[in-house]
Write an enzyme that holds these catalytic residues in place. Sequence first.
Site, PDB file in Angstrom:
ATOM      1  N   ASN A 285      -1.610   5.108  11.527  1.00  0.00           N
ATOM      2  CA  ASN A 285      -2.937   4.732  10.825  1.00  0.00           C
ATOM      3  C   ASN A 285      -3.100   5.299   9.261  1.00  0.00           C
ATOM      4  O   ASN A 285      -3.957   6.425   9.372  1.00  0.00           O
ATOM      5  CB  ASN A 285      -3.843   5.117  11.752  1.00  0.00           C
ATOM      6  CG  ASN A 285      -4.212   4.233  12.886  1.00  0.00           C
ATOM      7  OD1 ASN A 285      -3.865   3.045  12.801  1.00  0.00           O
ATOM      8  ND2 ASN A 285      -4.857   4.980  13.867  1.00  0.00           N
TER       9      ASN A 285
ATOM     10  N   ALA B 179       9.229  -3.023   3.680  1.00  0.00           N
ATOM     11  CA  ALA B 179       8.785  -4.340   3.714  1.00  0.00           C
ATOM     12  C   ALA B 179       8.772  -4.782   5.241  1.00  0.00           C
ATOM     13  O   ALA B 179       9.572  -4.262   5.953  1.00  0.00           O
ATOM     14  CB  ALA B 179      10.093  -5.095   3.043  1.00  0.00           C
TER      15      ALA B 179
ATOM     16  N   LYS C   9      10.837  -3.596  15.673  1.00  0.00           N
ATOM     17  CA  LYS C   9      10.856  -2.448  15.107  1.00  0.00           C
ATOM     18  C   LYS C   9      11.632  -1.551  15.844  1.00  0.00           C
ATOM     19  O   LYS C   9      12.561  -0.830  15.496  1.00  0.00           O
ATOM     20  CB  LYS C   9       9.226  -1.786  15.126  1.00  0.00           C
ATOM     21  CG  LYS C   9       8.610  -2.434  13.775  1.00  0.00           C
ATOM     22  CD  LYS C   9       9.101  -1.845  12.377  1.00  0.00           C
ATOM     23  CE  LYS C   9       8.348  -2.299  11.307  1.00  0.00           C
ATOM     24  NZ  LYS C   9       8.757  -1.978  10.030  1.00  0.00           N
TER      25      LYS C   9
ATOM     26  N   SER D 220       4.134 -11.319  -0.214  1.00  0.00           N
ATOM     27  CA  SER D 220       3.131 -11.983   0.777  1.00  0.00           C
ATOM     28  C   SER D 220       2.113 -10.950   1.504  1.00  0.00           C
ATOM     29  O   SER D 220       1.224 -11.489   1.917  1.00  0.00           O
ATOM     30  CB  SER D 220       4.238 -12.167   2.014  1.00  0.00           C
ATOM     31  OG  SER D 220       4.917 -10.905   2.625  1.00  0.00           O
TER      32      SER D 220
ATOM     33  N   PHE E 198       0.925  -1.237  -0.093  1.00  0.00           N
ATOM     34  CA  PHE E 198       0.096   0.221   0.083  1.00  0.00           C
ATOM     35  C   PHE E 198       0.868   1.567  -0.216  1.00  0.00           C
ATOM     36  O   PHE E 198       1.073   2.072  -1.064  1.00  0.00           O
ATOM     37  CB  PHE E 198      -1.001  -0.062   1.296  1.00  0.00           C
ATOM     38  CG  PHE E 198      -1.520   1.278   1.568  1.00  0.00           C
ATOM     39  CD1 PHE E 198      -1.996   1.807   0.448  1.00  0.00           C
ATOM     40  CD2 PHE E 198      -1.355   1.489   3.075  1.00  0.00           C
ATOM     41  CE1 PHE E 198      -2.718   3.100   1.153  1.00  0.00           C
ATOM     42  CE2 PHE E 198      -2.416   2.667   3.458  1.00  0.00           C
ATOM     43  CZ  PHE E 198      -2.908   3.691   2.405  1.00  0.00           C
TER      44      PHE E 198
ATOM     45  N   TYR F  30       6.146  -7.618  17.635  1.00  0.00           N
ATOM     46  CA  TYR F  30       6.236  -6.665  16.314  1.00  0.00           C
ATOM     47  C   TYR F  30       7.180  -5.426  16.906  1.00  0.00           C
ATOM     48  O   TYR F  30       8.001  -4.835  16.157  1.00  0.00           O
ATOM     49  CB  TYR F  30       4.902  -6.398  15.839  1.00  0.00           C
ATOM     50  CG  TYR F  30       4.861  -5.251  14.725  1.00  0.00           C
ATOM     51  CD1 TYR F  30       5.431  -5.673  13.476  1.00  0.00           C
ATOM     52  CD2 TYR F  30       4.486  -4.068  14.730  1.00  0.00           C
ATOM     53  CE1 TYR F  30       5.242  -4.746  12.278  1.00  0.00           C
ATOM     54  CE2 TYR F  30       4.529  -3.148  13.778  1.00  0.00           C
ATOM     55  CZ  TYR F  30       4.653  -3.535  12.389  1.00  0.00           C
ATOM     56  OH  TYR F  30       5.075  -2.610  11.551  1.00  0.00           O
TER      57      TYR F  30
ATOM     58  N   VAL G 182      -7.690   0.118  10.964  1.00  0.00           N
ATOM     59  CA  VAL G 182      -9.492   0.096  11.192  1.00  0.00           C
ATOM     60  C   VAL G 182     -10.389   0.673  10.414  1.00  0.00           C
ATOM     61  O   VAL G 182     -11.386   0.034  10.378  1.00  0.00           O
ATOM     62  CB  VAL G 182      -9.551   0.850  12.805  1.00  0.00           C
ATOM     63  CG1 VAL G 182      -9.454   2.302  12.737  1.00  0.00           C
ATOM     64  CG2 VAL G 182     -10.967   0.230  13.562  1.00  0.00           C
TER      65      VAL G 182
END
Length: 246
Positions: free
Chosen positions: A173, A78, A148, A38, A15, A144, A188
């Site tokens: 977001n 990625a 990061k 993926s 995206f 995660y 969301v």
Amino acid sequence: SDRKPKILITGSAGFMGSHLYDQLFGMGYQVYGVDDLSGGFMRNVSQKRFFTKLDLRDRARTAVYIEKLKPEIIFHLAADATEGRSQFTPFSALDRNLAAYMNLLVPAIKNGMKKMILTSSMSVYGAQQVPFEEKMEPLPEDIYGISKAAMERITRVMANVYGFKYVIIRPHNVYGPRQNLSDPYRNVVGIFINRLLQGKNFYIYGDGKQKSAFSYIDAVIPAMINATFNKNVEGSSLCTFLFYYN
């Protein structure tokens, strides 16, 4: 010198990566893209001749690719961007985030990379008091976020040792066209749209009074590009961008 630097975007079929690719390509940069597909889609890849399907978990193949391309600027997008799932898929979170990044970073340094733009995550802040500030110490609370935060720290250490520039970006977001509406783990906005399209109820956790900031893709990508080519943002100091657009 007017020669434009050679740019690599990882996650370029995703995206954010595909929007970034198209904008930089439109500005006349030599832009190359890699993605293991993926989470991304070939339909997002506008310049197929500059695209390579590559899984960054493959250390040898990644090294060969970087050695051949010798990118000067890398936008690393990625990721295994499934924060809520990461406790249940810890190897995937580790391999697709931290290990994949190391597999990219080391040969990139060896082959003359001048600048790394690392896309990190708001998850590095954990459950600290909002609104978050850049000067807060990362306190991630899931696998995660931990991977990061480690990627951020590794970038600082390696930049110190090897002298490349970097910018660390923590988007918030981001939503817009090409977003994967079937992704149950992130964003969301997409989840709500997907549920509405299917005539299903959507869930709001807590009391429904929480506020969240959302960033439209067209506001985020120019800011990422500006962060890359703006001299005030480079150096060995960390620079993070929090995008808040109401």
